[in-house]
Each structure stands twice: as structure tokens, then as C-alpha cells.
Motif scaffolding. Structure first.
Motif, PDB file in Angstrom:
ATOM      1  N   THR A 352      35.944  53.418  36.346  1.00  0.00           N
ATOM      2  CA  THR A 352      35.221  53.100  35.118  1.00  0.00           C
ATOM      3  C   THR A 352      35.226  54.312  34.195  1.00  0.00           C
ATOM      4  OG1 THR A 352      33.803  51.496  36.236  1.00  0.00           O
ATOM      5  CG2 THR A 352      33.000  52.401  34.144  1.00  0.00           C
ATOM      6  N   TYR A 353      35.755  54.108  32.981  1.00  0.00           N
ATOM      7  CA  TYR A 353      35.905  55.192  32.007  1.00  0.00           C
ATOM      8  C   TYR A 353      35.463  54.691  30.635  1.00  0.00           C
ATOM      9  CZ  TYR A 353      38.290  58.630  29.009  1.00  0.00           C
ATOM     10  OH  TYR A 353      38.596  59.586  28.060  1.00  0.00           O
ATOM     11  N   LYS A 354      34.484  55.393  30.063  1.00  0.00           N
ATOM     12  CA  LYS A 354      33.942  55.033  28.750  1.00  0.00           C
ATOM     13  C   LYS A 354      33.488  53.569  28.710  1.00  0.00           C
ATOM     14  CE  LYS A 354      36.459  58.486  26.014  1.00  0.00           C
ATOM     15  NZ  LYS A 354      35.254  59.301  25.728  1.00  0.00           N
ATOM     16  N   GLY A 355      32.864  53.141  29.788  1.00  0.00           N
ATOM     17  CA  GLY A 355      32.338  51.782  29.850  1.00  0.00           C
ATOM     18  C   GLY A 355      33.347  50.716  30.203  1.00  0.00           C
ATOM     19  N   GLN A 356      34.616  51.098  30.351  1.00  0.00           N
ATOM     20  CA  GLN A 356      35.668  50.136  30.690  1.00  0.00           C
ATOM     21  C   GLN A 356      36.025  50.253  32.168  1.00  0.00           C
ATOM     22  OE1 GLN A 356      39.386  50.778  28.658  1.00  0.00           O
ATOM     23  NE2 GLN A 356      40.381  48.972  29.562  1.00  0.00           N
ATOM     24  N   ARG A 357      36.063  49.144  32.859  1.00  0.00           N
ATOM     25  CA  ARG A 357      36.409  49.123  34.284  1.00  0.00           C
ATOM     26  C   ARG A 357      37.871  48.719  34.436  1.00  0.00           C
ATOM     27  NH1 ARG A 357      33.586  47.815  39.384  1.00  0.00           N
ATOM     28  NH2 ARG A 357      34.997  46.646  40.771  1.00  0.00           N
ATOM     29  N   ILE A 358      38.655  49.607  35.047  1.00  0.00           N
ATOM     30  CA  ILE A 358      40.081  49.351  35.255  1.00  0.00           C
ATOM     31  C   ILE A 358      40.295  49.127  36.748  1.00  0.00           C
ATOM     32  CG2 ILE A 358      42.417  50.246  34.979  1.00  0.00           C
ATOM     33  CD1 ILE A 358      39.653  51.955  33.111  1.00  0.00           C
ATOM     34  N   GLU A 359      40.969  48.037  37.096  1.00  0.00           N
ATOM     35  CA  GLU A 359      41.179  47.705  38.499  1.00  0.00           C
ATOM     36  C   GLU A 359      42.627  47.965  38.912  1.00  0.00           C
ATOM     37  OE1 GLU A 359      39.819  43.737  39.195  1.00  0.00           O
ATOM     38  OE2 GLU A 359      37.697  44.299  38.970  1.00  0.00           O
ATOM     39  N   PHE A 360      42.788  48.272  40.205  1.00  0.00           N
ATOM     40  CA  PHE A 360      44.103  48.626  40.736  1.00  0.00           C
ATOM     41  C   PHE A 360      44.413  47.806  41.978  1.00  0.00           C
ATOM     42  CE2 PHE A 360      42.140  52.337  38.749  1.00  0.00           C
ATOM     43  CZ  PHE A 360      43.069  52.626  37.769  1.00  0.00           C
ATOM     44  N   LYS A 361      45.678  47.762  42.313  1.00  0.00           N
ATOM     45  CA  LYS A 361      46.127  47.014  43.472  1.00  0.00           C
ATOM     46  C   LYS A 361      45.639  47.672  44.757  1.00  0.00           C
ATOM     47  CE  LYS A 361      50.370  45.326  45.712  1.00  0.00           C
ATOM     48  NZ  LYS A 361      51.855  45.337  45.678  1.00  0.00           N
ATOM     49  N   THR A 362      45.113  46.866  45.666  1.00  0.00           N
ATOM     50  CA  THR A 362      44.663  47.356  46.971  1.00  0.00           C
ATOM     51  C   THR A 362      45.038  46.329  48.044  1.00  0.00           C
ATOM     52  OG1 THR A 362      42.474  46.312  46.730  1.00  0.00           O
ATOM     53  CG2 THR A 362      42.689  48.587  45.950  1.00  0.00           C
ATOM     54  N   GLY A 363      44.747  46.660  49.275  1.00  0.00           N
ATOM     55  CA  GLY A 363      44.967  45.713  50.361  1.00  0.00           C
ATOM     56  C   GLY A 363      46.269  45.931  51.104  1.00  0.00           C
ATOM     57  N   PRO A 364      46.669  44.944  51.926  1.00  0.00           N
ATOM     58  CA  PRO A 364      47.902  45.055  52.720  1.00  0.00           C
ATOM     59  C   PRO A 364      49.129  45.194  51.817  1.00  0.00           C
ATOM     60  CG  PRO A 364      46.531  43.224  53.475  1.00  0.00           C
ATOM     61  CD  PRO A 364      45.944  43.681  52.180  1.00  0.00           C
ATOM     62  N   HIS A 365      50.149  45.813  52.362  1.00  0.00           N
ATOM     63  CA  HIS A 365      51.445  45.960  51.682  1.00  0.00           C
ATOM     64  C   HIS A 365      51.375  46.855  50.448  1.00  0.00           C
ATOM     65  CE1 HIS A 365      52.423  42.746  54.388  1.00  0.00           C
ATOM     66  NE2 HIS A 365      51.635  41.886  53.758  1.00  0.00           N
ATOM     67  N   THR A 366      50.356  47.696  50.367  1.00  0.00           N
ATOM     68  CA  THR A 366      50.290  48.676  49.287  1.00  0.00           C
ATOM     69  C   THR A 366      50.854  50.004  49.786  1.00  0.00           C
ATOM     70  OG1 THR A 366      48.033  49.283  49.944  1.00  0.00           O
ATOM     71  CG2 THR A 366      48.279  47.626  48.192  1.00  0.00           C
ATOM     72  N   VAL A 367      51.191  50.866  48.858  1.00  0.00           N
ATOM     73  CA  VAL A 367      51.728  52.179  49.222  1.00  0.00           C
ATOM     74  C   VAL A 367      50.659  53.020  49.920  1.00  0.00           C
ATOM     75  CG1 VAL A 367      52.662  54.340  48.317  1.00  0.00           C
ATOM     76  CG2 VAL A 367      53.457  52.145  47.404  1.00  0.00           C
ATOM     77  N   SER A 368      49.438  52.957  49.437  1.00  0.00           N
ATOM     78  CA  SER A 368      48.375  53.744  50.069  1.00  0.00           C
ATOM     79  C   SER A 368      48.166  53.314  51.516  1.00  0.00           C
ATOM     80  CB  SER A 368      47.066  53.610  49.280  1.00  0.00           C
ATOM     81  OG  SER A 368      46.587  52.284  49.295  1.00  0.00           O
ATOM     82  N   GLN A 369      48.275  52.025  51.788  1.00  0.00           N
ATOM     83  CA  GLN A 369      48.132  51.539  53.155  1.00  0.00           C
ATOM     84  C   GLN A 369      49.294  52.018  54.018  1.00  0.00           C
ATOM     85  OE1 GLN A 369      45.542  49.818  54.470  1.00  0.00           O
ATOM     86  NE2 GLN A 369      46.534  50.007  56.471  1.00  0.00           N
TER      87      GLN A 369
END
Length: 394
Positions: A352-369
Motif C-alpha cells: 500500500t502506497y499513498k493510499g493505493q493497494r497494489i497486489e502481486f502474484k502469490t501461491g504455487p508455481h511462483t518464483v518466490s515459492q
């Protein structure tokens, strides 16, 4: 490659220790002096540890399935000291407990202190494993130089971590249930009234079994971009693990958590447009096949997990960049994730930046996983270690 020591190998003589008590000088702090300690092996630990009413192999009664990240009193801690301009004495183990400090101690009056964090794991076949403890030792030496403090040698640091982990082995959770967090501390313990370096120093290690750092567990994090407060400034101590870096972050962190956020993401103190790090961990962004993390240029702590993830990502075919990253680049990222000894690899679900919420990819088959699975597999002995990162202690 796995480094090995016997169950009680490389363990120094264990005695009762109280801060401020005297102990005989030793030359064992020199790098490479492990064989001196090894000769004291099993009999030292068996004969000199204080009598206990329980077996070292006895389960301490912890609910391993509901382990959080909080302090739990364990059995033993390690401690050694030195005077300014000298080397640290041979360290000793004692029962975990309070230490004595003068009200005029440098760490209390001027914040002359550093800390580290590393973990011990129990593998599926019962081995006890450490992950890159020498990197923590190197970072402590760098921080000590910045804070005008002596530091233990790399070998002494690693040997102390081994001793402390072995002495508290019953507190290492079963495989897959958590880890034993080891907290090395280096502090100015000597009395000092005017501003200056303390005349005496203590190096100690205590431990606690831990689970997930964030209360969300493995759920994606929700970060708040902090614009009012700074974490670090150029020329400061943001690049070392000084105790003075963390208390100033309590106010913005407490405020963010009261609003439902997991943690705070800081911007640079000059332009307020470049991302730096989260209050408790480093940050990465992914766009396409490129993974980027803010460069460790003096205001960002160069985490051991961060360094490891960079190496793993490159081996997995990703292009990795360490550079200045704008907040706009983060907003446009495909994935965002955090890394640290305490947090491991934690996906970020939103910022959340300047009142705006930005969402990102999560869950299985992600790079972070993918990166998390590889890193944890190496740490826990499930994936072959080809880098010499794992130190086997039992």
C-alpha cells in the motif's frame, strides 16, 4: 560439501560463567585453532556442565505444531569477554540466565552493540545442521569495525555457535516443525561516561526454538510503504546489524500493524522514491525473468538469506540485478518477496502506497515459492548442498 564435527567435537571447556568474573587467558581465539578445542570433546561437556534433572535427549514439552516466533527459555548460553585492544578469551557455556552490567556500560548509554541471527535445523534423518554461520561471523566483524568494537575471530564465532546449538540440542524442533534460532550479541559492557568506545566487551549467544516470524505464517505479507520515517541514511549504520537501528522503527511498525499491515517498507531518506528494505528483512521484485534487489550500498543490510537467494536464482536461470529500484518499478512488478534469517522467503501479497493497494502474484508455481523450496531444501538436508553452505554438527 558438508563440513562435519563430532557430537561434541570442537567444543571448548565448559564452565559456569558470570559476567565480570575472571577466566584464564587463552590463544584459542586465533583462526584455525579448532584442534585445540576438539581435544576437550565429549568428556568436557559431559563432566563440566551443571547437573540437570533431565536428559539432554528428553523432549522439553514444547508444542512443536504451534511454535511461533517468541522467546522461550532454554538451557545454556555462551559467553566470553575481552578488554579493549585485546582478543576475546576462550568462551564458556553456562546455564541461561541474567547477566550483570554496569549502569555506565557502553551498550546502555551509547548503544555500542551488534547482534546476529542464525538457525540450527534437524534433518529428517536426525542430523543437526547450521546454515552458513561463517557469513554471520564475517558480517559481525564488519559491523564491529564500524562500531569501534573488537570482535571474535570467524573460527571462534562459528565454534561458539556450534557449542551453543549442541548444548541446547533438545530444543531443536523436529524436522519440518521449525528451527533453533541463535542470537549472537556483541556489546560494550565496560563503564564509559563520556562519549567513547567502552573499555570492555562481551560476546554471548542465546537461543530459542522458533516457528514462523510473521503471525500470518506462510500467508502473503501486506506491506505499508513508510513515507514519514526513515530506516537509515547515507553514512549511517544501516548496512550493519547495530542494535541502534531497530528501536527507531518500532513506532512506524506499531502504527502499520495497528492498521492491519504485516510490516513496513522503507524508502531512501534523500529522494523518498527508491525502495530500501522492510524493517525486518530484505526485499526483491520480479519482472519477467529479471529479479532485482536494492544494492547493499551502506543503507541496506546485506542479509545472508539475500545473498543465498541471489546465488540460487542465478543458478536457476534468472537474471539477477542489485541496483537502485524506484517505487514505481515495485508497483509494476509481477512478484514481490522478502528474505531474511527469521522470515526465510516470504511472498508479498500487496503493498500500500499513498493510499493505493497494489497486489502481486502469490501461491504455487511462483518464483518466490520455487526459491523458497530450494533454499529450505538445502537448509534441512533435503537437497544436496554443492556449495559448502551446510555445517553438520551432529
Amino acid at each position: 560439501m558438508i563440513q562435519r564435527c563430532t557430537r561434541f567435537g570442537n567444543c571448548k571447556l565448559v564452565q559456569s560463567f558470570r559476567a565480570g568474573s575472571s577466566s584464564s587467558p587463552s590463544s584459542s581465539s586465533k583462526i584455525g585453532d579448532y584442534h585445540r578445542f576438539a581435544s576437550q570433546a565429549s568428556s568436557s561437556l559431559q563432566q563440566v556442565l551443571e547437573p540437570s534433572t533431565y536428559s539432554d535427549d528428553e523432549n522439553p514439552g514444547v508444542d512443536w505444531d504451534n511454535l511461533g516466533f517468541y522467546m522461550m527459555r532454554t538451557d545454556y548460553m555462551y559467553m566470553t569477554k575481552c578488554t579493549k585492544g585485546e582478543c576475546f578469551e576462550q568462551g564458556q557455556l553456562s546455564r541461561y540466565g541474567n547477566i550483570e552490567l554496569s549502569p555506565a556500560a557502553g551498550v546502555l548509554n551509547y548503544g555500542q552493540g551488534l547482534f546476529e541471527g542464525t538457525k540450527a535445523y534437524r534433518s529428517e534423518d536426525g542430523r543437526l545442521l547450521l546454515f552458513r554461520p561463517e557469513q554471520n561471523a564475517i558480517r559481525m566483524k564488519m559491523g564491529a569495525e564500524r562500531m569501534c568494537m573488537p570482535s571474535p575471530s570467524i573460527d571462534q564465532f562459528v565454534d561458539a555457535v556450534k557449542q551453543t546449538a549442541i548444548a541446547n540440542k533438545r530444543w531443536i524442533p523436529p524436522a519440518g516443525k521449525g528451527s533453533l534460532y541463535l542470537r549472537p550479541l556483541l556489546m560494550g559492557s565496560g563503564q564509559i561516561l563520556g562519549l567513547g568506545a567502552a573499555p570492555e566487551y562481551i560476546f554471548l549467544i542465546y537461543v530459542s526454538p522458533v516457528g514462523n516470524y510473521f503471525k500470518e505464517g506462510f500467508a502473503p505479507l501486506n506491506l505499508y510503504v513508510e513515507e514519514e520515517f526513515d530506516r537509515a541514511s547515507r553514512g549511517g549504520t544501516g548496512g550493519v546489524k547495530s542494535v541502534t537501528n531497530y528501536a527507531p522503527g518500532l513506532k512506524p511498525l506499531t502504527r502499520a500493524k495497528s492498521r492491519g499491515f504485516s510490516d513496513v517498507l522503507y524508502l531512501d531518506s534523500v529522494n523518498k522514491k527508491f525502495i530500501e528494505e522492510v524493517s525486518s528483512c530484505n526485499i526483491f521484485i520480479l519482472k519477467g525473468n529479471v529479479i532485482a534487489s536494492p544494492a547493499a550500498n551502506g543503507t541496506i543490510l546485506e542479509g545472508v538469506t539475500r545473498k543465498s537467494i541471489i546465488d540460487i536464482a542465478r543458478e536457476n536461470g534468472y537474471q539477477v540485478e542489485e541496483r537502485v529500484i524506484t517505487i514505481d518499478e515495485l508497483i509494476d512488478a509481477d512478484e514481490v518477496f522478502c528474505t531474511g534469517t527469521a522470515v526465510g522467503v516470504a511472498p508479498v501479497g500487496s503493498v500500500t502506497y499513498k493510499g493505493q493497494r497494489i497486489e502481486f502474484k502469490t501461491g504455487p508455481h511462483t518464483v518466490s515459492q520455487e526459491l523458497y523450496t530450494t533454499l529450505e531444501g538445502i537448509k534441512r538436508g533435503l537437497i544436496k548442498d554443492n556449495k559448502g553452505w551446510i555445517v553438520e554438527i551432529d
